[in-house]
Design an enzyme around this catalytic site. Structure first.
Site, mmCIF file in Angstrom:
data_model
loop_
_atom_site.group_PDB
_atom_site.id
_atom_site.type_symbol
_atom_site.label_atom_id
_atom_site.label_comp_id
_atom_site.label_asym_id
_atom_site.label_seq_id
_atom_site.Cartn_x
_atom_site.Cartn_y
_atom_site.Cartn_z
ATOM 1 N N HIS A 72 34.462 40.848 32.137
ATOM 2 C CA HIS A 72 34.916 41.300 30.817
ATOM 3 C C HIS A 72 36.429 41.432 30.820
ATOM 4 C CE1 HIS A 72 31.026 42.919 28.801
ATOM 5 N NE2 HIS A 72 30.779 41.865 29.566
ATOM 6 N N TYR A 201 32.951 51.337 22.594
ATOM 7 C CA TYR A 201 32.963 52.801 22.708
ATOM 8 C C TYR A 201 33.250 53.335 21.310
ATOM 9 C CZ TYR A 201 33.613 52.403 27.841
ATOM 10 O OH TYR A 201 33.480 52.129 29.181
ATOM 11 N N PRO A 293 30.985 59.898 32.544
ATOM 12 C CA PRO A 293 30.921 58.428 32.629
ATOM 13 C C PRO A 293 31.805 57.685 31.634
ATOM 14 C CG PRO A 293 28.895 59.329 31.688
ATOM 15 C CD PRO A 293 29.702 60.500 32.132
ATOM 16 N N LYS A 297 34.154 55.364 35.822
ATOM 17 C CA LYS A 297 34.904 55.495 37.062
ATOM 18 C C LYS A 297 34.112 55.989 38.279
ATOM 19 C CE LYS A 297 38.837 53.977 35.860
ATOM 20 N NZ LYS A 297 38.267 52.636 35.648
ATOM 21 N N TYR A 385 41.735 51.669 32.939
ATOM 22 C CA TYR A 385 40.357 51.196 32.809
ATOM 23 C C TYR A 385 40.025 50.142 33.871
ATOM 24 C CZ TYR A 385 35.919 50.075 30.568
ATOM 25 O OH TYR A 385 34.579 49.912 30.317
HETATM 26 P P1 RFL Z 1 24.669 58.574 44.751
HETATM 27 O O1 RFL Z 1 24.488 57.285 44.038
HETATM 28 O O2 RFL Z 1 24.250 59.817 44.083
HETATM 29 O O3 RFL Z 1 23.948 58.436 46.162
HETATM 30 C C1 RFL Z 1 23.778 59.539 47.021
HETATM 31 C C2 RFL Z 1 22.546 59.295 47.850
HETATM 32 O O4 RFL Z 1 22.372 60.397 48.749
HETATM 33 C C3 RFL Z 1 21.003 60.778 48.757
HETATM 34 N N1 RFL Z 1 20.930 62.198 49.150
HETATM 35 C C4 RFL Z 1 20.539 62.605 50.368
HETATM 36 N N2 RFL Z 1 20.152 61.938 51.466
HETATM 37 C C5 RFL Z 1 19.802 62.674 52.552
HETATM 38 N N3 RFL Z 1 19.823 64.031 52.578
HETATM 39 C C6 RFL Z 1 20.210 64.741 51.514
HETATM 40 N N4 RFL Z 1 20.254 66.064 51.533
HETATM 41 C C7 RFL Z 1 20.601 64.026 50.338
HETATM 42 N N5 RFL Z 1 21.027 64.403 49.116
HETATM 43 C C8 RFL Z 1 21.217 63.281 48.417
HETATM 44 C C9 RFL Z 1 20.532 60.516 47.344
HETATM 45 O O5 RFL Z 1 19.122 60.340 47.282
HETATM 46 C C10 RFL Z 1 21.294 59.242 47.000
HETATM 47 O O6 RFL Z 1 20.564 58.084 47.311
HETATM 48 O O7 RFL Z 1 26.215 58.788 45.170
HETATM 49 P P2 RFL Z 1 27.316 57.722 45.603
HETATM 50 O O8 RFL Z 1 26.783 56.757 46.632
HETATM 51 O O9 RFL Z 1 28.525 58.519 45.869
HETATM 52 O O10 RFL Z 1 27.570 56.841 44.291
HETATM 53 C C11 RFL Z 1 28.134 57.393 43.127
HETATM 54 C C12 RFL Z 1 27.598 56.703 41.873
HETATM 55 O O11 RFL Z 1 26.192 56.669 41.933
HETATM 56 C C13 RFL Z 1 28.059 57.382 40.572
HETATM 57 O O12 RFL Z 1 29.388 57.827 40.683
HETATM 58 C C14 RFL Z 1 27.958 56.432 39.351
HETATM 59 O O13 RFL Z 1 26.638 56.098 39.096
HETATM 60 C C15 RFL Z 1 28.591 57.080 38.117
HETATM 61 N N6 RFL Z 1 28.447 56.256 36.913
HETATM 62 C C16 RFL Z 1 29.305 55.197 36.672
HETATM 63 N N7 RFL Z 1 30.258 54.860 37.573
HETATM 64 C C17 RFL Z 1 31.063 53.762 37.377
HETATM 65 O O14 RFL Z 1 31.946 53.496 38.215
HETATM 66 N N8 RFL Z 1 30.921 52.936 36.271
HETATM 67 C C18 RFL Z 1 29.983 53.196 35.315
HETATM 68 O O15 RFL Z 1 29.849 52.407 34.381
HETATM 69 C C19 RFL Z 1 29.158 54.384 35.477
HETATM 70 N N9 RFL Z 1 28.205 54.692 34.581
HETATM 71 C C20 RFL Z 1 27.439 56.562 35.982
HETATM 72 C C21 RFL Z 1 27.350 55.747 34.804
HETATM 73 C C22 RFL Z 1 26.527 57.595 36.184
HETATM 74 C C23 RFL Z 1 25.550 57.863 35.259
HETATM 75 N N10 RFL Z 1 24.625 58.915 35.552
HETATM 76 C C24 RFL Z 1 23.255 58.846 35.341
HETATM 77 C C25 RFL Z 1 25.086 60.045 36.307
HETATM 78 C C26 RFL Z 1 26.397 56.009 33.854
HETATM 79 C C27 RFL Z 1 25.500 57.092 34.054
HETATM 80 C C28 RFL Z 1 24.507 57.349 32.952
HETATM 81 C C1 PHB Z 2 26.951 51.418 31.612
HETATM 82 O O1 PHB Z 2 26.813 50.225 31.314
HETATM 83 O O2 PHB Z 2 26.026 52.080 32.112
HETATM 84 C C2 PHB Z 2 28.254 52.074 31.345
HETATM 85 C C3 PHB Z 2 29.322 51.322 30.886
HETATM 86 C C4 PHB Z 2 30.538 51.939 30.623
HETATM 87 C C5 PHB Z 2 30.672 53.302 30.822
HETATM 88 C C6 PHB Z 2 29.602 54.049 31.304
HETATM 89 C C7 PHB Z 2 28.383 53.442 31.570
HETATM 90 O O3 PHB Z 2 31.859 53.895 30.539
#
Ligand code: RFL
Ligand code: PHB
Length: 390
Positions: A72, A201, A293, A297, A385
């Site tokens: 993108h 957005y 989110p 980031k 971004y």
């Molecule tokens: P995770 O993915 O939470 O993984 C951590 C892992 O540790 C395990 N765990 C344990 N294992 C052993 N013993 C324990 N006591 C434990 N406790 C936990 C868990 O089961 C898990 O598997 O963290 P990590 O690896 O640091 O990754 C971070 C990302 O997952 C997170 O920052 C992103 O998903 C945030 N996020 C977004 N980030 C972006 O860069 N771009 C995006 O577009 C974006 N969109 C989002 C998002 C997060 C969202 N939600 C649901 C929070 C959109 C959403 C809706």
């Molecule tokens: C997503 O596609 O899940 C998404 C995209 C952009 C954002 C957050 C989540 O800022």
């Protein structure tokens, strides 16, 4: 059991760290609380910065992303019935982002770890770090009813916000900073054609909305909703009606609707824990910080932590040089705080806050109007971004 780096958490941060270390000749073992299917069932991030995509390629896990991911070079801001484009590529001298799901990144990393003989222990319960302030830290965990022990030189806590790593740092050492928002994002995944070929957005008087995607046939949409909302109160029709109401007329008219494949509410939070190291344990990713989110980031910050930490560990083992490990927390946090600021400011600009009143709404409108008419302001937005340099 014995390894060089004991990694808690088999999410993207833990898996990527393990993969990079392996390619550099450093051994690791991952302890993950959940099953692999559970980890792969979580629908999360979708937007990857160039820093992360370059890291995935270097880590030999970029092939499918390069085939299936969508590059993108811009996105849209919708407000006051208007749609304004932020030209990421033009404003940043050629930088872009990649739309490719976190689920797919995780799947690719699991496959690579398997192919290279990596050890990932799933359903490891009661993981606990011990003796992290000494030269001989270790982890204990329960597996199949037995208590196991993993001795290691260093521990990487990549265990997300609810993990055990951060909680093992003494309270008098750790300082945390937090802002909890009163609303969340209600997200829907549907097998429909995305409403636009770029992300939208939207700031609307009814609340924020985001149109995103995973592919040309898979859409991801979000709307701002109260964080304690009952998901059952949102059958698909109600979701689509509300999304349409928050989009500019022509986008709403084009919106293709269909049954949801996944629907969930995610709370919004800003959080940072300092320092990101205690003794021989290092925090990386959501274990140390959370961003709302809005700026996309979270995963990208997890990746930049892994970038610094993997390099620091490799120079420790290769050159007996511990300067990287000593400087890890400061280096990672300097990037983390800038992403926190960006995510917070974008959240403030795009959402409806119960207390903002008519004046607050006017301020948001003026900010969006200024932002989208000033090249300097758009450049600052685009630069953040696409991701600040590592
Ligand atoms: P995770 O993915 O939470 O993984 C951590 C892992 O540790 C395990 N765990 C344990 N294992 C052993 N013993 C324990 N006591 C434990 N406790 C936990 C868990 O089961 C898990 O598997 O963290 P990590 O690896 O640091 O990754 C971070 C990302 O997952 C997170 O920052 C992103 O998903 C945030 N996020 C977004 N980030 C972006 O860069 N771009 C995006 O577009 C974006 N969109 C989002 C998002 C997060 C969202 N939600 C649901 C929070 C959109 C959403 C809706
Ligand atoms: C997503 O596609 O899940 C998404 C995209 C952009 C954002 C957050 C989540 O800022």
């Amino acid at each position: 059991m014995k390894t060089q780096v004991g990694i808690i958490g088999g999410g993207p941060a833990g898996l990527l760290l393990s993969q990079i270390l392996h390619l550099q000749g450093v051994e690791s073992v991952i302890l993950e609380r959940q099953s692999r299917d559970y980890v792969l069932g979580r629908i999360r991030a979708g937007v990857l910065e160039q820093g992360l995509t370059d890291m995935l390629r270097d880590a030999q896990v970029g092939a499918r992303m390069d085939r299936e991911g969508l590059i993108h070079d811009g996105f849209h801001l919708a407000f006051g019935g208007r749609l304004k484009r932020i030209d990421l590529e033009g404003l940043t001298g050629g930088k872009t982002v990649m739309v490719y799901g976190q689920t797919e990144v995780t799947r690719d990393l699991y496959e690579a770890r398997d192919a290279m003989g990596g050890t990932i222990i799933h359903e490891a319960a009661e993981v606990k770090p011990h003796d992290i302030e000494t030269d001989a830290p270790y982890l204990t965990f329960e597996k199949d009813g037995m208590t196991e022990r993993l001795d290691c030189d260093f521990i990487a806590a990549c265990d997300g916000f609810h993990g055990v790593g951060r909680k093992s740092i003494p309270a008098n050492v750790l300082k945390t900073y937090e802002r909890v928002y009163t609303f969340g994002w209600l997200g829907v995944l549907s097998r429909t054609k995305p409403v636009d070929d770029e992300l939208i957005y939207a700031n609307h008087e009814r609340g924020f909305a985001l149109c995103s995607m995973r592919s040309n046939t898979l859409s991801r949409y979000y709307i701002q909703a109260p964080v304690d909302e009952d998901i059952n109160a949102w059958p698909d029709d109600r979701f689509w009606d509300e999304l349409k109401a928050r989009l500019p007329g022509d986008a709403a008219a084009r919106l293709e609707t269909g049954p949801s494949i996944e629907k969930s509410i995610a709370p919004l939070r800003s959080f940072v824990a300092e320092p990101m190291r205690h003794g021989r344990m290092f925090l990386a990713g959501d274990a140390a910080h959370i961003v709302p989110p809005t700026g996309a980031k979270g995963l990208n910050l997890a990746a930049s932590d892994v970038y610094y930490l993997s390099r620091a560990l490799v120079t420790q083992y290769g050159d007996a040089d511990e300067s990287g490990l000593l400087g890890y927390s400061e280096k990672a946090l300097s990037r983390v705080w800038k992403a926190e600021r960006f995510s917070w400011s974008m959240t403030m600009m795009m959402h409806k806050f119960p207390e903002q009143g008519e004046f607050g709404a006017k301020m948001q409108e003026a900010e969006l109007d200024y932002l989208t008419s000033s090249k300097a302001a758009m450049t600052a937005m685009a630069e953040n971004y696409v991701g600040l340099p590592y």
